[in-house]
Design an enzyme around this catalytic site. Sequence first.
Site, PDB file in Angstrom:
ATOM      1  N   GLU A  18       0.806  -1.223   0.000  1.00  0.00           N
ATOM      2  CA  GLU A  18       0.000   0.000   0.000  1.00  0.00           C
ATOM      3  C   GLU A  18       0.838   1.273   0.000  1.00  0.00           C
ATOM      4  O   GLU A  18       0.305   2.357  -0.247  1.00  0.00           O
ATOM      5  CB  GLU A  18      -0.947   0.000   1.209  1.00  0.00           C
ATOM      6  CG  GLU A  18      -1.983  -1.116   1.155  1.00  0.00           C
ATOM      7  CD  GLU A  18      -2.750  -1.301   2.453  1.00  0.00           C
ATOM      8  OE1 GLU A  18      -3.830  -1.912   2.402  1.00  0.00           O
ATOM      9  OE2 GLU A  18      -2.265  -0.834   3.509  1.00  0.00           O
ATOM     10  N   GLY A  83     -12.608  -4.237   2.235  1.00  0.00           N
ATOM     11  CA  GLY A  83     -13.652  -5.126   1.728  1.00  0.00           C
ATOM     12  C   GLY A  83     -14.968  -4.378   1.620  1.00  0.00           C
ATOM     13  O   GLY A  83     -15.422  -3.757   2.586  1.00  0.00           O
ATOM     14  N   MET A 181      -9.113  -2.601   8.721  1.00  0.00           N
ATOM     15  CA  MET A 181      -8.568  -2.920  10.037  1.00  0.00           C
ATOM     16  C   MET A 181      -7.790  -1.785  10.709  1.00  0.00           C
ATOM     17  O   MET A 181      -7.191  -2.010  11.759  1.00  0.00           O
ATOM     18  CB  MET A 181      -7.672  -4.170   9.929  1.00  0.00           C
ATOM     19  CG  MET A 181      -8.416  -5.404   9.439  1.00  0.00           C
ATOM     20  SD  MET A 181      -7.366  -6.887   9.273  1.00  0.00           S
ATOM     21  CE  MET A 181      -6.992  -7.228  10.991  1.00  0.00           C
ATOM     22  N   GLU A 182      -7.785  -0.582  10.121  1.00  0.00           N
ATOM     23  CA  GLU A 182      -6.955   0.478  10.707  1.00  0.00           C
ATOM     24  C   GLU A 182      -7.608   1.860  10.754  1.00  0.00           C
ATOM     25  O   GLU A 182      -7.272   2.674  11.628  1.00  0.00           O
ATOM     26  CB  GLU A 182      -5.634   0.620   9.915  1.00  0.00           C
ATOM     27  CG  GLU A 182      -4.721  -0.562   9.933  1.00  0.00           C
ATOM     28  CD  GLU A 182      -5.057  -1.607   8.871  1.00  0.00           C
ATOM     29  OE1 GLU A 182      -4.707  -2.774   9.055  1.00  0.00           O
ATOM     30  OE2 GLU A 182      -5.705  -1.224   7.857  1.00  0.00           O
ATOM     31  N   ASP A 205     -11.755  -6.726  -2.300  1.00  0.00           N
ATOM     32  CA  ASP A 205     -12.669  -7.861  -2.185  1.00  0.00           C
ATOM     33  C   ASP A 205     -14.010  -7.328  -1.707  1.00  0.00           C
ATOM     34  O   ASP A 205     -14.163  -6.128  -1.463  1.00  0.00           O
ATOM     35  CB  ASP A 205     -12.117  -8.910  -1.205  1.00  0.00           C
ATOM     36  CG  ASP A 205     -11.886  -8.329   0.183  1.00  0.00           C
ATOM     37  OD1 ASP A 205     -12.864  -8.287   0.959  1.00  0.00           O
ATOM     38  OD2 ASP A 205     -10.747  -7.911   0.490  1.00  0.00           O
TER      39      ASP A 205
END
Length: 243
Positions: A18, A83, A181-182, A205
């Site tokens: 990333e 996602g 997640m962050e 995804d």
Amino acid sequence: MSAMIGAMLAILGAIDAEVADNRRLLDDPVELRAGRLSVHRGRLHGSEVLLARCGVGKVNAAMATTVLHSAGATSLLFTGVAGGVAPGQRVGDLVVATDLVQHDVDVTALGRPPGQLLGEPASWAADPAMSEHLVAAAGACAARDGRTLHEGRIASGDQFVASAARAAAVHAEFGAVCVEMEGAAVAQAATSLGIPFAVLRALSDTADPGAARDFPAFLDGSARLMADVVECYLRGARSKIAL
């Protein structure tokens, strides 16, 4: 790590893919270290920036945000993959956050709604001016490639969501357009430190049972797209300054 003077944008991602494209493009890079965290300072598309990879998860993201603030960051742009959980989304679509929430927080036994920590707001709002500029940059890149740009709430948790039922539940409960997640940890830390921030995500995804397969397959392409958006964002910011 000594603090620096002047306006400084920090660009943060969770994993190497990333940030790798932007790191390769840095002019005159200087590496700074704070424990295990490596921060690169240099010029990216004509703008002085800080660039770092924080690692996966909310704790890593919050720590990196704090380190970047200590290093002189006066604004922060988080980029990464996510996602999708909203109907009609496709892999490769882009998301710009309006606000962020932690979907794995549960203090309901103490009378708080799902996702809200004691002493904290229900969500953390992204900076309107940065987000408006980011929407313009992301929209231009999305239209060029036939992708869709979504604006909305991003839900973060220390979970890799790969369940259609869980994805639908997060969308229904929080009104989120994607999960990762962050981002909400960056938002919480940046808000506490007084740093304006914006968050960009590319969908690798759709948070369903195929997510574990789709994530690595589409990661590199999504990362390159985000690097293009960052270039557009920085060049647009410099054009406004020049005017």
